[in-house]
Design an enzyme around this catalytic site. Structure first.
Site, mmCIF file in Angstrom:
data_model
loop_
_atom_site.group_PDB
_atom_site.id
_atom_site.type_symbol
_atom_site.label_atom_id
_atom_site.label_comp_id
_atom_site.label_asym_id
_atom_site.label_seq_id
_atom_site.Cartn_x
_atom_site.Cartn_y
_atom_site.Cartn_z
ATOM 1 C CG HIS A 18 -5.036 -2.167 -2.136
ATOM 2 N ND1 HIS A 18 -6.083 -2.906 -2.779
ATOM 3 C CD2 HIS A 18 -4.043 -2.984 -1.652
ATOM 4 C CE1 HIS A 18 -5.794 -4.014 -2.396
ATOM 5 N NE2 HIS A 18 -4.668 -4.194 -1.680
ATOM 6 C CE LYS A 42 -2.870 -13.130 -1.959
ATOM 7 N NZ LYS A 42 -3.277 -11.945 -1.559
ATOM 8 N NE ARG A 91 -5.095 -5.638 5.576
ATOM 9 C CZ ARG A 91 -5.361 -7.045 5.021
ATOM 10 N NH1 ARG A 91 -6.455 -6.902 4.432
ATOM 11 N NH2 ARG A 91 -4.666 -7.954 5.095
ATOM 12 C CB SER A 129 -8.667 -7.941 -2.896
ATOM 13 O OG SER A 129 -7.630 -6.770 -3.054
HETATM 14 N N1 COA Z 1 -6.338 -2.262 2.037
HETATM 15 C C1 COA Z 1 -6.926 -3.193 1.634
HETATM 16 N N2 COA Z 1 -6.534 -4.376 1.607
HETATM 17 C C2 COA Z 1 -5.486 -4.636 1.757
HETATM 18 C C3 COA Z 1 -4.304 -3.665 2.289
HETATM 19 C C4 COA Z 1 -4.951 -2.267 2.209
HETATM 20 N N3 COA Z 1 -4.349 -1.374 2.832
HETATM 21 N N4 COA Z 1 -3.165 -3.899 2.505
HETATM 22 C C5 COA Z 1 -3.280 -5.390 2.218
HETATM 23 N N5 COA Z 1 -4.651 -5.699 1.698
HETATM 24 C C6 COA Z 1 -4.940 -7.094 1.649
HETATM 25 C C7 COA Z 1 -5.013 -7.227 0.105
HETATM 26 O O1 COA Z 1 -6.074 -6.958 -0.571
HETATM 27 C C8 COA Z 1 -4.682 -8.724 -0.077
HETATM 28 O O2 COA Z 1 -6.007 -9.439 0.366
HETATM 29 P P1 COA Z 1 -6.672 -10.929 -0.308
HETATM 30 O O3 COA Z 1 -5.467 -11.900 0.235
HETATM 31 O O4 COA Z 1 -8.036 -10.845 0.185
HETATM 32 O O5 COA Z 1 -6.335 -10.690 -1.875
HETATM 33 C C9 COA Z 1 -4.087 -9.087 1.300
HETATM 34 O O6 COA Z 1 -4.123 -8.119 2.187
HETATM 35 C C10 COA Z 1 -2.643 -9.097 0.974
HETATM 36 O O7 COA Z 1 -2.396 -9.270 -0.468
HETATM 37 P P2 COA Z 1 -1.240 -8.327 -1.046
HETATM 38 O O8 COA Z 1 -1.190 -6.948 -0.369
HETATM 39 O O9 COA Z 1 -1.847 -8.103 -2.403
HETATM 40 O O10 COA Z 1 -0.074 -8.835 -1.011
HETATM 41 P P3 COA Z 1 0.472 -10.402 -1.521
HETATM 42 O O11 COA Z 1 0.541 -10.971 -0.262
HETATM 43 O O12 COA Z 1 -1.142 -10.637 -2.348
HETATM 44 O O13 COA Z 1 1.462 -9.770 -2.455
HETATM 45 C C11 COA Z 1 3.652 -10.021 -3.178
HETATM 46 C C12 COA Z 1 2.724 -10.207 -2.120
HETATM 47 C C13 COA Z 1 3.276 -9.609 -4.314
HETATM 48 C C14 COA Z 1 4.147 -8.424 -2.527
HETATM 49 C C15 COA Z 1 4.739 -10.766 -2.894
HETATM 50 O O14 COA Z 1 4.247 -12.197 -3.009
HETATM 51 C C16 COA Z 1 5.886 -10.511 -3.890
HETATM 52 O O15 COA Z 1 6.763 -9.840 -3.687
HETATM 53 N N6 COA Z 1 6.090 -11.392 -5.030
HETATM 54 C C17 COA Z 1 6.964 -11.269 -5.940
HETATM 55 C C18 COA Z 1 7.856 -12.315 -6.184
HETATM 56 C C19 COA Z 1 8.865 -12.167 -4.835
HETATM 57 O O16 COA Z 1 9.806 -11.408 -4.627
HETATM 58 N N7 COA Z 1 8.838 -12.945 -3.890
HETATM 59 C C20 COA Z 1 9.569 -13.057 -2.547
HETATM 60 C C21 COA Z 1 9.124 -12.079 -1.780
HETATM 61 S S1 COA Z 1 9.772 -12.445 -0.064
#
Ligand code: COA
Length: 159
Positions: A18, A42, A91, A129
């Site tokens: 990140h 989650k 990624r 994560s």
């Molecule tokens: N390095 C390390 N890990 C990474 C990464 C990077 N560069 N990029 C992504 N990841 C990992 C994260 O650690 C996470 O891992 P995990 O699943 O093991 O926890 C996974 O990839 C993706 O998670 P993250 O990037 O945290 O995104 P998310 O899918 O959890 O979050 C939101 C999504 C919060 C952005 C989305 O749900 C959101 O926008 N919510 C708000 C409500 C909303 O507007 N909803 C409608 C959206 S269409």
């Protein structure tokens, strides 16, 4: 005009992958808001306040980065922050389908907000994560994947 972007995620916890994306984003934008999502399906290991505090500590040296929590729709939060760009990390090809769905929905909800994708450094392409949490839970060495304050917080959870 100042260019502001939001970089949303669960950050449970923030990893070097990140931080690598944040570093790249702050080379492109005047200000990058790391948007920590409260409403997550989650069931996070770290609560909302902890995830915000850890990300703020990790990114404290980057003057263009600012950490904020949000619990509304991402596009509404971006608008409140005067941001017209959403940053997401890609990624691997396997990320694409989910990211395509998120970006398409966000574009439908707010056509003026653009999503851009940044690739982390190769050494972080396998990081997530949950995999870091899993290694920590089994007493593996996570020091190469996270900032020292996240290391302390994670190992503290599994003492
Ligand atoms: N390095 C390390 N890990 C990474 C990464 C990077 N560069 N990029 C992504 N990841 C990992 C994260 O650690 C996470 O891992 P995990 O699943 O093991 O926890 C996974 O990839 C993706 O998670 P993250 O990037 O945290 O995104 P998310 O899918 O959890 O979050 C939101 C999504 C919060 C952005 C989305 O749900 C959101 O926008 N919510 C708000 C409500 C909303 O507007 N909803 C409608 C959206 S269409």
């Amino acid at each position: 005009m100042r260019k502001i972007a939001v970089y949303p995620g669960t950050f449970d916890p923030i990893t070097h992958g990140h931080s690598d994306i944040v570093r790249r984003a702050t080379q492109l934008f005047d200000r990058v808001i790391i948007a920590v999502s409260e409403n997550t399906h989650k069931n996070p290991a770290f609560d909302f306040k902890e995830r915000i505090a850890l990300a703020a500590e990790v990114l404290a040296d980057n003057k263009r980065a600012q950490v904020k929590g949000f619990s509304n729709l991402l596009v509404d939060f971006a608008r409140e922050q005067n941001a017209d760009t959403i940053i997401r990390g890609l990624r691997a090809v396997s990320d694409l389908e989910y990211e395509f769905q998120l970006a398409s929905m966000n574009r439908k909800l707010s056509p003026n907000i653009e999503t851009i994708f940044l690739m982390p450094d190769e050494q972080y392409t396998y990081l997530s994560s949950s995999i870091v949490r899993q290694v920590a839970a089994l007493k593996g060495d996570i020091s190469g994947f996270v900032h020292p304050s996240v290391f302390i917080a994670l190992t503290g959870k599994h003492r």
